[in-house]
Design an enzyme around this catalytic site. Sequence first.
Site, PDB file in Angstrom:
ATOM      1  N   ASP A  43      52.192  63.626  29.744  1.00 50.86           N
ATOM      2  CA  ASP A  43      53.487  63.005  29.995  1.00 50.86           C
ATOM      3  C   ASP A  43      54.453  64.019  30.592  1.00 50.86           C
ATOM      4  O   ASP A  43      55.243  63.701  31.483  1.00 50.86           O
ATOM      5  CB  ASP A  43      54.088  62.472  28.690  1.00 50.86           C
ATOM      6  CG  ASP A  43      53.390  61.202  28.241  1.00 50.86           C
ATOM      7  OD1 ASP A  43      52.398  60.816  28.908  1.00 50.86           O
ATOM      8  OD2 ASP A  43      53.817  60.626  27.228  1.00 50.86           O
ATOM      9  N   GLU A  95      53.810  66.573  32.431  1.00 46.38           N
ATOM     10  CA  GLU A  95      53.485  66.816  33.834  1.00 46.38           C
ATOM     11  C   GLU A  95      54.001  65.658  34.697  1.00 46.38           C
ATOM     12  O   GLU A  95      54.569  65.848  35.769  1.00 46.38           O
ATOM     13  CB  GLU A  95      51.963  66.969  33.958  1.00 46.38           C
ATOM     14  CG  GLU A  95      51.443  67.204  35.359  1.00 46.38           C
ATOM     15  CD  GLU A  95      51.796  68.586  35.910  1.00 46.38           C
ATOM     16  OE1 GLU A  95      51.464  68.843  37.052  1.00 46.38           O
ATOM     17  OE2 GLU A  95      52.405  69.399  35.174  1.00 46.38           O
ATOM     18  N   ASP A 139      56.463  63.691  33.976  1.00 51.79           N
ATOM     19  CA  ASP A 139      57.926  63.801  34.006  1.00 51.79           C
ATOM     20  C   ASP A 139      58.383  64.770  35.076  1.00 51.79           C
ATOM     21  O   ASP A 139      59.367  64.547  35.760  1.00 51.79           O
ATOM     22  CB  ASP A 139      58.461  64.371  32.688  1.00 51.79           C
ATOM     23  CG  ASP A 139      58.372  63.369  31.589  1.00 51.79           C
ATOM     24  OD1 ASP A 139      58.101  62.204  31.882  1.00 51.79           O
ATOM     25  OD2 ASP A 139      58.561  63.768  30.431  1.00 51.79           O
ATOM     26  N   SER A 199      46.592  23.784  42.036  1.00 54.14           N
ATOM     27  CA  SER A 199      46.470  23.706  40.578  1.00 54.14           C
ATOM     28  C   SER A 199      45.015  23.407  40.247  1.00 54.14           C
ATOM     29  O   SER A 199      44.193  23.175  41.132  1.00 54.14           O
ATOM     30  CB  SER A 199      47.408  22.662  40.013  1.00 54.14           C
ATOM     31  OG  SER A 199      47.188  21.452  40.662  1.00 54.14           O
ATOM     32  N   GLU A 246      36.542  33.275  34.663  1.00 49.50           N
ATOM     33  CA  GLU A 246      37.697  34.122  34.335  1.00 49.50           C
ATOM     34  C   GLU A 246      38.443  33.487  33.170  1.00 49.50           C
ATOM     35  O   GLU A 246      38.375  32.276  32.998  1.00 49.50           O
ATOM     36  CB  GLU A 246      38.659  34.183  35.540  1.00 49.50           C
ATOM     37  CG  GLU A 246      38.022  34.711  36.805  1.00 49.50           C
ATOM     38  CD  GLU A 246      38.887  34.444  38.031  1.00 49.50           C
ATOM     39  OE1 GLU A 246      40.075  34.101  37.884  1.00 49.50           O
ATOM     40  OE2 GLU A 246      38.357  34.573  39.150  1.00 49.50           O
ATOM     41  N   LYS A 291      41.542  31.810  31.436  1.00 51.43           N
ATOM     42  CA  LYS A 291      42.736  31.132  31.941  1.00 51.43           C
ATOM     43  C   LYS A 291      43.922  31.670  31.150  1.00 51.43           C
ATOM     44  O   LYS A 291      44.133  31.327  29.991  1.00 51.43           O
ATOM     45  CB  LYS A 291      42.614  29.618  31.785  1.00 51.43           C
ATOM     46  CG  LYS A 291      43.770  28.878  32.421  1.00 51.43           C
ATOM     47  CD  LYS A 291      43.466  27.394  32.561  1.00 51.43           C
ATOM     48  CE  LYS A 291      44.521  26.649  33.352  1.00 51.43           C
ATOM     49  NZ  LYS A 291      45.875  26.806  32.872  1.00 51.43           N
ATOM     50  N   GLU A 335      48.845  36.111  37.356  1.00 46.34           N
ATOM     51  CA  GLU A 335      49.588  35.532  36.244  1.00 46.34           C
ATOM     52  C   GLU A 335      50.434  36.598  35.542  1.00 46.34           C
ATOM     53  O   GLU A 335      49.921  37.657  35.170  1.00 46.34           O
ATOM     54  CB  GLU A 335      48.556  34.950  35.264  1.00 46.34           C
ATOM     55  CG  GLU A 335      49.086  33.947  34.314  1.00 46.34           C
ATOM     56  CD  GLU A 335      49.078  32.510  34.860  1.00 46.34           C
ATOM     57  OE1 GLU A 335      48.824  32.313  36.073  1.00 46.34           O
ATOM     58  OE2 GLU A 335      49.336  31.606  34.064  1.00 46.34           O
ATOM     59  N   LYS A 349      39.140  24.016  29.144  1.00 45.08           N
ATOM     60  CA  LYS A 349      40.150  24.403  28.162  1.00 45.08           C
ATOM     61  C   LYS A 349      39.592  24.595  26.754  1.00 45.08           C
ATOM     62  O   LYS A 349      38.578  24.019  26.391  1.00 45.08           O
ATOM     63  CB  LYS A 349      41.234  23.317  28.101  1.00 45.08           C
ATOM     64  CG  LYS A 349      41.889  23.047  29.437  1.00 45.08           C
ATOM     65  CD  LYS A 349      43.152  23.815  29.600  1.00 45.08           C
ATOM     66  CE  LYS A 349      44.305  22.951  29.188  1.00 45.08           C
ATOM     67  NZ  LYS A 349      45.587  23.452  29.630  1.00 45.08           N
ATOM     68  N   CYS A 359      68.478  38.623  -0.763  1.00 40.83           N
ATOM     69  CA  CYS A 359      68.714  38.625  -2.201  1.00 40.83           C
ATOM     70  C   CYS A 359      69.148  40.028  -2.610  1.00 40.83           C
ATOM     71  O   CYS A 359      68.605  41.020  -2.140  1.00 40.83           O
ATOM     72  CB  CYS A 359      67.424  38.262  -2.930  1.00 40.83           C
ATOM     73  SG  CYS A 359      67.425  38.787  -4.651  1.00 40.83           S
TER      74      CYS A 359
HETATM   75  S1  IVH Z   1      43.148  30.000  39.990  1.00 41.59           S
HETATM   76  C1  IVH Z   1      42.562  27.555  43.012  1.00 41.59           C
HETATM   77  N1  IVH Z   1      42.644  31.634  38.005  1.00 41.59           N
HETATM   78  O1  IVH Z   1      46.264  28.094  35.916  1.00 41.59           O
HETATM   79  C2  IVH Z   1      43.003  27.655  41.691  1.00 41.59           C
HETATM   80  N2  IVH Z   1      44.495  30.155  37.823  1.00 41.59           N
HETATM   81  O2  IVH Z   1      46.413  25.045  37.063  1.00 41.59           O
HETATM   82  C3  IVH Z   1      44.316  28.247  41.536  1.00 41.59           C
HETATM   83  N3  IVH Z   1      45.748  30.404  35.737  1.00 41.59           N
HETATM   84  O3  IVH Z   1      49.016  27.769  37.990  1.00 41.59           O
HETATM   85  C4  IVH Z   1      44.481  28.959  40.306  1.00 41.59           C
HETATM   86  N4  IVH Z   1      44.524  32.010  34.885  1.00 41.59           N
HETATM   87  O4  IVH Z   1      48.994  29.688  36.422  1.00 41.59           O
HETATM   88  C5  IVH Z   1      43.449  30.653  38.478  1.00 41.59           C
HETATM   89  N5  IVH Z   1      42.093  33.124  36.329  1.00 41.59           N
HETATM   90  C6  IVH Z   1      42.892  32.166  36.804  1.00 41.59           C
HETATM   91  C7  IVH Z   1      43.986  31.685  36.087  1.00 41.59           C
HETATM   92  C8  IVH Z   1      44.769  30.669  36.628  1.00 41.59           C
HETATM   93  C9  IVH Z   1      45.564  31.228  34.695  1.00 41.59           C
HETATM   94  C10 IVH Z   1      46.801  29.360  35.823  1.00 41.59           C
HETATM   95  C11 IVH Z   1      47.722  29.504  36.993  1.00 41.59           C
HETATM   96  C12 IVH Z   1      47.728  28.192  37.694  1.00 41.59           C
HETATM   97  C13 IVH Z   1      47.084  27.292  36.717  1.00 41.59           C
HETATM   98  C14 IVH Z   1      46.208  26.318  37.482  1.00 41.59           C
END
Ligand code: IVH
Length: 680
Positions: A38, A40, A42, A87, A120, A122, A183, A323, A433
């Site tokens: 740290d 260094e 700084d 989405s 990945e 979510k 994200e 989900k 109390c």
């Molecule tokens: S891909 C083509 N990857 O999920 C797809 N989204 O409803 C576009 N999210 O608004 C999104 N982790 O906020 C993707 N590994 C991930 C994600 C991710 C979270 C969220 C993101 C997006 C929503 C999709």
Amino acid sequence: MEEEEGKEAVNKYIGDLRKKIHYHNYRYYVLNEPEISDAEYDRLFKELDELESKYPELVTPDSPTQRVGANPLEEFGAYEHSIPLLSLNSVSAQSEVRDFDERVRRFLGGVEEEIEYVVEPKIDGLAMELVYENGVLSVGSTRGDGKTGEEITQNLRTIKTIPLRIFSDADAPPLPLLEVRGEVFMPVSKFKELNEELGGKGEKMFANPRNAAAGSVRQLDPKVTAYRPLDFFAYGVGIAEGKEFSTQWGVLDYLRRIGFKISPVIRRFKEFEDVIEYHEKVKAKRDELDYEIDGIVVKVNSIEQQDRLGTISRSPRWALAYKFPAREEFTRVMDIVVQVGRTGALTPVAVLEPVPIGGVTVSRATLHNEDELRRKDVRIGDTVVVERAGDVIPEVVSVIKSKRTGTEKEFRMPDRCPVCGAEVMKEGPIVRCIGVSCVAQLKERIKHFASLRALNIEGLGEKVIEQLVDRKMVSDATDLFFLTKSDLLKLERMGDKLAQNILDALEKSKHTTFFRLIHALGIRHVGEHTASLLADKFRDLESLRNAGYDDLISIPEVGPEVAKSILLFFEQGSTKELLDKLERAGVSYEKKEVGVAEETVSKVLEGKTFVFTGRIAMPREEAKGIVERLGGKAASSVSKRTDYVVAGEEAGSKLDTAVRLGVKIIDEAVFMRLIKKRKL
Ligand code: IVH
């Protein structure tokens, strides 16, 4: 001419310095693997900072010194995304994910074609887009409705895991234009800390890490955002001018190489069964992650296949959110009870109709404090939304007011402690109390009573105290003096010798000083310092007990809050009983403190450097004195070596420096807790 050349050299030097700092920033924040100390770091930072102050015309927006600095905005501007942020269709049943895989295979024309999936997590945060022009962050925006978001560049710049300048990949020049998607989130542990801090100040708390991230990233003043522990995972790209990707895996790998943080939970699979298995595995490990995830995202790896699959109604056919069960449920509040914590804080708790939330049956949820409870207007009989994040205590998020029947009952905080019946005192939003024999606090009170800077009862360790309280052998601290050897010998791991030592120490502790005795009583707001002021002012315990408000307030440094707390303490029946018992036990004290050697003061702040900025209630000199007495250092300027910046009202540039250097910033309340946490 010569001057021009000199400047050129300085500019190059500054550029190299920035590169170095960017790199070490990345090692520290993104990889969590620093290469230099740290100190260094700084040194490098300070050198850059000084050069930039000397040559302000050479400052560039991507300089590591420029994370915070912008002024508050009136409102955010709109930002139109060049390629909409899509989405995801989401499902929660296994059969539906299998349908997805079948659909993909059918669409791609048959069983022969090999399909690889990238999985990945979510992340339960907020989608953002970052635009890099020639490698430098130029715009940051929210997803918004996918087409248009809000421009929040100055806030996103404060997030340490968002590079202000990206690394070049394999020495290629930076892309003229690169859009990175990902994200923003708040780690669960940091969310807990933030909420505790907000609750302690009587401010509105956040219902979950996602709301906390949303509330933080949309602050008009970037300085507020900079305080908030936000983080960023990248997971995709928009426009990437001059770069072709063939797989999603390649995209993630590229993002990692140019300096972004990528979730470590990503995998790729050829067999769809493995995708399903992985979903189960991540679900089971969900509570162990320090960020909230609400499922996994399954993406077809090949970009060529993605293109063939295409998009329908703003969701790609090549990706799906699978989900996890929700961590939010409806249930009914059957009762509201009050829990008394170790420090005497009364917390309202909702007793719920038991409901499974994400694999755990929840039957109680915290309502934090009275202010929060009023804000949410929770009543007994209400139908409420309850949420559980990570291993955080479940909480009531909101009330479904439309379900009210009119029979719901409002709840009032009691004005007496439900455990011991003593009066309670309100400190900001916290009701506490003050009973000296309250069982809920007894262990802590006795530990304090026996501690080094109070009565110093040697040998009476935590384990012994805990057993004495659990076995109901003591009901307040003075009962210690009436213990016999045969009482002590009933305890676990207690031999004749230790028992005798404890009895001797108890006997010895009966001859103490006025200051120690006042301190030992554990009067709220009367720490060591105030105890010594009181010991100077009053003749004995009797005159302290009879002191009126005006007598107390006439002592410099004793304010209304402290005075009231002392009065309330001595008004309690349980206090009177305690004082009588002290006398009966033969506790005597001398007026003057004799020779408490400096070295017996616990040096809990040893090696810690503090900087104070802005207005705090305690006189600045006193605060510095306390820090020094506890072994710390009080410095006048902030550097990376500073451990804490204590920021009061109207804090100035020191605060900005602290934010920029990532130094821990605390307010006065936290500072007070820190100095009280010391073991005496
Ligand atoms: S891909 C083509 N990857 O999920 C797809 N989204 O409803 C576009 N999210 O608004 C999104 N982790 O906020 C993707 N590994 C991930 C994600 C991710 C979270 C969220 C993101 C997006 C929503 C999709």
